[in-house]
Design a protein around this motif. Structure first.
Motif, PDB file in Angstrom:
ATOM      1  N   LYS A 184       0.826  -1.216   0.000  1.00 32.61           N
ATOM      2  CA  LYS A 184       0.000   0.000   0.000  1.00 32.61           C
ATOM      3  C   LYS A 184       0.860   1.267   0.000  1.00 32.61           C
ATOM      4  N   THR A 185       1.896   1.275   0.844  1.00 30.13           N
ATOM      5  CA  THR A 185       2.740   2.464   0.945  1.00 30.13           C
ATOM      6  C   THR A 185       3.508   2.706  -0.346  1.00 30.13           C
ATOM      7  N   THR A 186       4.057   1.650  -0.929  1.00 30.69           N
ATOM      8  CA  THR A 186       4.795   1.787  -2.189  1.00 30.69           C
ATOM      9  C   THR A 186       3.889   2.342  -3.279  1.00 30.69           C
ATOM     10  N   TRP A 187       2.678   1.817  -3.353  1.00 28.96           N
ATOM     11  CA  TRP A 187       1.732   2.265  -4.375  1.00 28.96           C
ATOM     12  C   TRP A 187       1.342   3.719  -4.155  1.00 28.96           C
ATOM     13  N   LEU A 188       1.065   4.096  -2.914  1.00 30.43           N
ATOM     14  CA  LEU A 188       0.680   5.476  -2.617  1.00 30.43           C
ATOM     15  C   LEU A 188       1.825   6.447  -2.897  1.00 30.43           C
ATOM     16  N   THR A 189       3.058   6.024  -2.624  1.00 26.88           N
ATOM     17  CA  THR A 189       4.215   6.864  -2.918  1.00 26.88           C
ATOM     18  C   THR A 189       4.311   7.141  -4.415  1.00 26.88           C
ATOM     19  N   GLN A 190       4.086   6.105  -5.216  1.00 26.07           N
ATOM     20  CA  GLN A 190       4.100   6.269  -6.668  1.00 26.07           C
ATOM     21  C   GLN A 190       2.980   7.207  -7.127  1.00 26.07           C
ATOM     22  N   GLN A 191       1.794   7.029  -6.550  1.00 27.49           N
ATOM     23  CA  GLN A 191       0.664   7.869  -6.937  1.00 27.49           C
ATOM     24  C   GLN A 191       0.886   9.329  -6.564  1.00 27.49           C
ATOM     25  N   ALA A 192       1.484   9.568  -5.400  1.00 27.24           N
ATOM     26  CA  ALA A 192       1.761  10.940  -4.973  1.00 27.24           C
ATOM     27  C   ALA A 192       2.693  11.633  -5.965  1.00 27.24           C
ATOM     28  N   ALA A 193       3.707  10.912  -6.437  1.00 25.88           N
ATOM     29  CA  ALA A 193       4.643  11.477  -7.406  1.00 25.88           C
ATOM     30  C   ALA A 193       3.936  11.797  -8.726  1.00 25.88           C
ATOM     31  N   LEU A 194       3.059  10.896  -9.167  1.00 26.83           N
ATOM     32  CA  LEU A 194       2.325  11.118 -10.410  1.00 26.83           C
ATOM     33  C   LEU A 194       1.392  12.320 -10.295  1.00 26.83           C
ATOM     34  N   LEU A 195       0.738  12.445  -9.155  1.00 29.32           N
ATOM     35  CA  LEU A 195      -0.177  13.570  -8.963  1.00 29.32           C
ATOM     36  C   LEU A 195       0.569  14.900  -8.942  1.00 29.32           C
ATOM     37  N   ARG A 196       1.706  14.926  -8.250  1.00 27.79           N
ATOM     38  CA  ARG A 196       2.505  16.159  -8.204  1.00 27.79           C
ATOM     39  C   ARG A 196       3.005  16.542  -9.595  1.00 27.79           C
ATOM     40  N   SER A 197       3.415  15.533 -10.376  1.00 33.72           N
ATOM     41  CA  SER A 197       3.909  15.815 -11.721  1.00 33.72           C
ATOM     42  C   SER A 197       2.814  16.375 -12.621  1.00 33.72           C
ATOM     43  N   ALA A 198       1.545  16.109 -12.245  1.00 32.98           N
ATOM     44  CA  ALA A 198       0.405  16.635 -13.003  1.00 32.98           C
ATOM     45  C   ALA A 198      -0.051  17.993 -12.473  1.00 32.98           C
ATOM     46  N   GLY A 199       0.724  18.564 -11.526  1.00 36.03           N
ATOM     47  CA  GLY A 199       0.414  19.881 -11.001  1.00 36.03           C
ATOM     48  C   GLY A 199      -0.574  19.888  -9.860  1.00 36.03           C
ATOM     49  N   GLN A 200      -0.862  18.732  -9.280  1.00 34.96           N
ATOM     50  CA  GLN A 200      -1.794  18.646  -8.171  1.00 34.96           C
ATOM     51  C   GLN A 200      -1.092  18.941  -6.844  1.00 34.96           C
ATOM     52  N   VAL A 201      -1.822  19.541  -5.911  1.00 31.74           N
ATOM     53  CA  VAL A 201      -1.305  19.785  -4.566  1.00 31.74           C
ATOM     54  C   VAL A 201      -1.658  18.577  -3.701  1.00 31.74           C
ATOM     55  N   VAL A 202      -0.618  17.891  -3.196  1.00 30.81           N
ATOM     56  CA  VAL A 202      -0.812  16.641  -2.458  1.00 30.81           C
ATOM     57  C   VAL A 202      -0.177  16.777  -1.082  1.00 30.81           C
ATOM     58  N   VAL A 203      -0.949  16.471  -0.027  1.00 35.18           N
ATOM     59  CA  VAL A 203      -0.449  16.496   1.343  1.00 35.18           C
ATOM     60  C   VAL A 203      -0.810  15.175   2.007  1.00 35.18           C
ATOM     61  N   GLY A 204      -0.367  15.020   3.252  1.00 38.11           N
ATOM     62  CA  GLY A 204      -0.715  13.813   3.988  1.00 38.11           C
ATOM     63  C   GLY A 204       0.496  13.123   4.587  1.00 38.11           C
ATOM     64  N   VAL A 205       0.310  11.856   4.945  1.00 34.17           N
ATOM     65  CA  VAL A 205       1.338  11.083   5.638  1.00 34.17           C
ATOM     66  C   VAL A 205       1.480   9.720   4.988  1.00 34.17           C
ATOM     67  N   LEU A 206       2.723   9.312   4.740  1.00 39.68           N
ATOM     68  CA  LEU A 206       3.041   7.967   4.285  1.00 39.68           C
ATOM     69  C   LEU A 206       3.836   7.254   5.369  1.00 39.68           C
ATOM     70  N   SER A 207       3.836   5.918   5.334  1.00 38.48           N
ATOM     71  CA  SER A 207       4.500   5.129   6.377  1.00 38.48           C
ATOM     72  C   SER A 207       5.464   4.110   5.771  1.00 38.48           C
ATOM     73  N   PRO A 208       6.544   4.579   5.163  1.00 35.88           N
ATOM     74  CA  PRO A 208       7.509   3.643   4.587  1.00 35.88           C
ATOM     75  C   PRO A 208       8.404   3.020   5.656  1.00 35.88           C
ATOM     76  N   SER A 209       9.131   1.988   5.270  1.00 34.68           N
ATOM     77  CA  SER A 209      10.132   1.374   6.139  1.00 34.68           C
ATOM     78  C   SER A 209      11.512   1.835   5.712  1.00 34.68           C
ATOM     79  N   ARG A 210      12.399   2.022   6.675  1.00 30.67           N
ATOM     80  CA  ARG A 210      13.765   2.466   6.380  1.00 30.67           C
ATOM     81  C   ARG A 210      14.551   1.321   5.765  1.00 30.67           C
ATOM     82  N   GLU A 211      15.224   1.597   4.659  1.00 31.08           N
ATOM     83  CA  GLU A 211      15.892   0.528   3.932  1.00 31.08           C
ATOM     84  C   GLU A 211      17.016  -0.118   4.720  1.00 31.08           C
TER      85      GLU A 211
END
Length: 236
Positions: free
Chosen positions: A23-50
């Motif tokens: 879920k987190t990986t997918w949402l991270t990808q979607q956030a990048a796509l939305l920003r690249s389309a000029g959308q304002v995106v906020v919120g919180v993601l919960s990734p794991s440290r590599e």
């Protein structure tokens, strides 16, 4: 099906999947796509440290990351499976999650600077920091608010990302152009909808499948129409 296609049908999108499904990986990808389309995106993601697998919190608006998991776990997967098995046994025996004597797998102590959730020990101050990217939505309306994720801490203890999640979703009528995307586990979906007063006709429920493919579940209205059609055909 893309997030934009799903959001065209509902302002609230629930991304449903078990822990570790992506879920987190997918949402991270979607956030990048939305920003690249000029959308304002906020919120919180919960990734794991590599480097060590510890859980982190990340502002969607800036990408700033903070690790909030304080303890090391020798076998994280087995710990999570054991916690889920415990909750399943409690459910089978009819125990209510907040009933006396039942361990819900998460707890907080008044005045404590840590939050315990199952085998995890989290830094409470990092949650407070993460909540700011949700609270900012009131003063700086966004096109999208991503919340990853709403779990036992928020729903059973009003901790973690609370009270920011309640404030954010409670203001949705005042923010008619903002769309909300919320990650949640299957076992908590109904509780989430009840807690935040989200009707089945108000949201789109998507299951994240293999290859990060979204599967949109039929809405309540669609199910009623289909049931009526089936009944008509059967009665004809």
């Amino acid at each position: 099906m893309s997030l934009l296609e799903v959001a065209a049908q509902a302002r609230i999108v629930l991304i449903v999947g078990e822990s570790g499904c992506g879920k987190t990986t997918w949402l991270t990808q979607q956030a990048a796509l939305l920003r690249s389309a000029g959308q304002v995106v906020v919120g919180v993601l919960s990734p794991s440290r590599e480097c060590d697998g510890r859980r982190c919190l990340q502002w969607v608006s800036t990408g700033e990351l903070m690790c909030h998991q304080l303890n090391d776990l020798t076998d994280l997967a087995e710990q999570e499976r054991a916690a889920r098995r415990q909750l399943e046994r409690q459910h089978m025996h009819g125990a209510m999650p907040n009933a006396p004597g039942v361990d819900c797998g998460c707890s907080t102590e008044a005045g404590s600077d840590t939050v315990v959730a199952g085998p995890f020990v989290f830094d409470a101050a990092k949650f407070a920091w993460a909540r700011q990217d949700l609270v900012l939505n009131r003063d700086r309306p966004a096109d999208w608010v991503l919340i990853d994720e709403v779990g036992p801490l928020e729903l059973r203890r009003q901790a973690g990302l609370e009270p920011a999640v309640s404030e954010c979703l409670g203001n949705r009528l005042l923010l008619p152009h903002t769309r909300f995307v919320i990650a949640v586990r299957p076992s908590l979906r109904e509780l989430l909808m009840a807690r935040y007063d989200i009707s089945a006709d108000e949201c789109a429920v998507c299951v994240l499948g293999s290859g990060y493919e979204l599967c949109l579940q039929p809405s309540t209205l669609e199910r009623r129409v289909n049931e009526s059609l089936d009944g008509g055909l059967l009665g004809a």
